[in-house]
Design an enzyme around this catalytic site. Sequence first.
Site, PDB file in Angstrom:
ATOM      1  N   ASN A  43       0.830  -1.194   0.000  1.00 49.39           N
ATOM      2  CA  ASN A  43       0.000   0.000   0.000  1.00 49.39           C
ATOM      3  C   ASN A  43       0.870   1.251   0.000  1.00 49.39           C
ATOM      4  O   ASN A  43       1.958   1.283   0.582  1.00 49.39           O
ATOM      5  CB  ASN A  43      -1.009   0.002   1.160  1.00 49.39           C
ATOM      6  CG  ASN A  43      -0.409  -0.139   2.540  1.00 49.39           C
ATOM      7  OD1 ASN A  43       0.528  -0.904   2.753  1.00 49.39           O
ATOM      8  ND2 ASN A  43      -0.957   0.597   3.492  1.00 49.39           N
ATOM      9  N   GLU A  56      -3.193  -4.650  -2.971  1.00 46.13           N
ATOM     10  CA  GLU A  56      -3.754  -5.563  -3.963  1.00 46.13           C
ATOM     11  C   GLU A  56      -3.783  -4.921  -5.351  1.00 46.13           C
ATOM     12  O   GLU A  56      -3.374  -5.534  -6.340  1.00 46.13           O
ATOM     13  CB  GLU A  56      -5.189  -5.963  -3.561  1.00 46.13           C
ATOM     14  CG  GLU A  56      -5.269  -6.663  -2.223  1.00 46.13           C
ATOM     15  CD  GLU A  56      -5.463  -5.740  -1.025  1.00 46.13           C
ATOM     16  OE1 GLU A  56      -6.094  -6.171  -0.046  1.00 46.13           O
ATOM     17  OE2 GLU A  56      -4.986  -4.585  -1.062  1.00 46.13           O
TER      18      GLU A  56
END
Length: 131
Positions: A43, A56
């Site tokens: 992230n 992701e």
Amino acid sequence: MLSDKELLEKAQEVSKKAYCPYSKFPVGACVLYESGNIYQGCNVENSSYGLSLCAERNAISNAIAQGETSKLLKIAIYSPKTKKCFPCGACRQWLQEFSHDINVEIILEDENSNCCSYFINDILPYSFKLV
């Protein structure tokens, strides 16, 4: 191909590179494609939270940027801050978008530090799809 445990270890490894000065919630992800290739992402936050990028989506973007065209099979997601670090709603939709109609397996770490898995169709049963 890497085992689920190895995929989770790769997600754990990349979580250490997360840029998360605001939430202090590092996340790492590792995606596995049908080609056998893996891609990692972490992230990356921004002071304007809406501009932040989840691990992701970063991993999937990395795969696309590297020219990956085969089917997404699995994703391992890890955070040292919580067990069973499920993907957010936006990331669930991304996983569905790039699944190519495969029920992508989501590998997480359970309360006993073992691998556990879920499938995208189970955690996002009514995803948005263009017909």
